[in-house]
Design an enzyme around this catalytic site. Structure first.
Site, mmCIF file in Angstrom:
data_model
loop_
_atom_site.group_PDB
_atom_site.id
_atom_site.type_symbol
_atom_site.label_atom_id
_atom_site.label_comp_id
_atom_site.label_asym_id
_atom_site.label_seq_id
_atom_site.Cartn_x
_atom_site.Cartn_y
_atom_site.Cartn_z
ATOM 1 N N ARG A 188 -45.594 7.818 66.414
ATOM 2 C CA ARG A 188 -45.914 8.337 67.743
ATOM 3 C C ARG A 188 -44.625 8.825 68.406
ATOM 4 O O ARG A 188 -43.546 8.277 68.178
ATOM 5 C CB ARG A 188 -46.545 7.244 68.614
ATOM 6 C CG ARG A 188 -47.014 7.772 69.964
ATOM 7 C CD ARG A 188 -47.380 6.677 70.952
ATOM 8 N NE ARG A 188 -47.753 7.261 72.231
ATOM 9 C CZ ARG A 188 -47.890 6.577 73.361
ATOM 10 N NH1 ARG A 188 -47.677 5.266 73.371
ATOM 11 N NH2 ARG A 188 -48.217 7.192 74.484
ATOM 12 N N HIS A 189 -44.753 9.840 69.229
ATOM 13 C CA HIS A 189 -43.595 10.362 69.960
ATOM 14 C C HIS A 189 -42.935 9.266 70.802
ATOM 15 O O HIS A 189 -43.536 8.240 71.113
ATOM 16 C CB HIS A 189 -44.014 11.524 70.863
ATOM 17 C CG HIS A 189 -45.078 11.137 71.863
ATOM 18 N ND1 HIS A 189 -44.816 10.401 73.009
ATOM 19 C CD2 HIS A 189 -46.417 11.362 71.869
ATOM 20 C CE1 HIS A 189 -45.934 10.208 73.680
ATOM 21 N NE2 HIS A 189 -46.927 10.772 73.008
#
Length: 487
Positions: free
Chosen positions: A88-89
């Site tokens: 995930r970012h």
């Protein structure tokens, strides 16, 4: 840069390696280190998908670039030959929608302050007045973009993984890395920051060049993998655009738990209760989390809530994730089949190449997406499933639930598949084994709680998904009326 009590806290660009030390040092210099400043850390476990990665892995506060080796990781005669990671970012700004709601709430408090001069019933300066005066530094242009802290999240994750799996992240393998990303800027920027972290690993002390100038080149954008939900007609129609799909979320907003918080906050801020709603409460709670995650400071927004409030607001967020991304509807997870199958195609190819004594063509595959990418995939695999569905009416019964999004998909969360080749295997089946890591900790198998599996066994367990789950069929809308698959 944030002004607090006449002092400037330069935390937004401080190296995350010194995050905790710098924060407490700055607070001490500014005479802000009061008992109430501990509230931020006490609320931190309940921020859901807005949770900082270091709150899930607290050891990172003291050494964010040093890998922590899970004792369950295989070693000895078993050598890692491939790593497939879904990431995930990193930490991001609020979305434009969240910022507009915050501006609405801030305006409400400022209007209230102009009516009564910002004084409480005792004449002392109250929390509502403090919030009205607190700098509203969020702007529409930020709209979910990656912040510097988010880049640090990625650079440091790269350094830790490269140190934990040095053979896979060797300089020799650098040119064979495969990076795939969502088209969202926060994911593209996260992948670039990860590459910069690897550059730092290979060239300590040298500033990294722009990603475009690296020999590897920019990552590949693939939204059909990283944003599969946007390409699934059934999900878009029956969940995303269906006004009744999130019934339990809306029902909980008007339920007794949320209404109690609403009345309490209205009294605390001295505003009419009818001027507040659950959405404004949630944006106030998340503003506490954003100020903490982005700038490393505890804002007055954190003083609005206590731990009991935080648990209720966490449940509201988890209800949304459950019904929109998790087990609430079958299509939520089945829409991720294409990503799951893609992961196993990489693993299959590595096994085949190793069996033929060929070099592994892609020893490291890194895929950058969203919480909405990870949660459906984990649900597809059977993780974090509670005996009873999360509903608007069983908050107390779900106090100890498995499905807590903040522990599963904080900022920079990661699901990693590690394929091993074991030299001393007695049978061909025993040659290849797999471990999974969630947020750098070994994730026991959902179906056996073992920490390692023969690759053949893992593949057989998920045979139905690998062979029978066709995205084109799963995502096709039914031709005739059908009943809902609500749990």
């Amino acid at each position: 840069m944030l002004r607090a009590s006449g002092c400037l806290l330069r935390t937004s660009v401080a190296p995350a390696a010194a995050l905790a030390a710098a924060l407490f040092s700055s607070l001490a210099r500014c005479s802000l280190l009061e008992p109430r400043d501990l509230v931020a850390s006490s609320l931190s476990p309940y921020f859901g998908t807005k949770t900082r990665y270091e709150d899930v892995n607290p050891l990172l506060l003291s050494g964010p670039e040093a890998p922590w080796r899970d004792p369950e990781l295989l070693e000895g005669s078993c050598t890692p030959v491939q790593l497939v990671a879904l990431i995930r970012h990193g930490t991001r700004y609020p979305t434009a929608k969240q910022i507009r709601k915050l501006r609405q709430l801030h305006g409400l408090l400022q209007a209230r302050g102009s009516r009564d001069g910002g004084a409480g019933s005792t004449g002392s300066r109250d929390l509502g007045a403090a919030l009205a005066d607190w700098p509203l530094w969020y702007a529409d242009w930020m709209d979910g973009q990656l912040v510097e802290k988010g880049r640090q999240d990625m650079r440091q994750l790269a350094l830790r993984l490269a140190s934990l799996f040095p053979a896979l992240f060797s300089r020799e393998n650098y040119g064979r890395l495969r990076l795939i990303t969502s088209s969202k800027h926060r994911c593209m920027d996260s992948s670039a920051a990860f590459l910069q972290g690897l550059w730092q690993h290979y060239h300590p002390g040298l500033p990294p060049p722009d990603v475009a100038d690296m020999e590897f080149g920019p990552p590949t954008v693939n939204d059909k993998l990283m944003r599969f939900f946007d390409h699934c007609e059934k999900f878009l129609t029956e969940v995303e655009k269906n006004a009744t799909a999130l019934y339990h979320v809306e029902a909980f907003k008007t339920g007794p738990e949320m209404q109690n918080i609403l009345k309490k906050v209205a009294a605390t801020l001295q505003v009419p209760v009818n001027d507040l709603n659950a959405d404004l409460l949630q944006v106030a709670f998340f503003t506490c989390s954003f100020d903490l995650a982005i700038k490393g400071v505890k804002s007055p927004w954190c003083d609005v809530f206590d731990i009991d409030d935080a648990k209720v607001l966490e449940y509201l967020n988890d209800l949304k994730q459950y019904w929109k991304r998790g087990y609430g509807y079958t299509i939520n997870s089945r829409s991720s089949c294409t990503l799951f199958q893609d992961i196993f195609r990489h693993l299959d190819k590595a096994v085949e190449q190793k069996q033929r004594s060929q070099p592994i063509s892609s020893p490291v595959i890194l895929q950058f997406g969203h919480a909405e990418t990870l949660l459906p995939l984990l649900s597809l695999m059977g993780y974090f499933k509670d005996k009873e569905p999360l509903t608007a009416y069983n908050y107390k019964e779900q106090m100890h639930r498995k499905f807590r999004s903040g522990l599963i998909v904080p900022y920079a969360s990661n699901l990693i598949f590690v394929l091993y080749h074991c030299e001393n295997a007695k049978t061909p089946k025993e040659q290849f084994r797999v471990q999974m890591l969630l947020n750098e900790k070994v994730l026991p198998l959902a179906y056996s709680q073992e920490t390692v599996s023969f690759y053949e066994d893992l593949r057989n367990h998920y045979k139905d998904i690998l062979q029978s789950c066709q995205t084109s069929e799963e995502c096709e809308l039914a031709r005739a009326n059908s009943t809902s698959d609500e749990l």
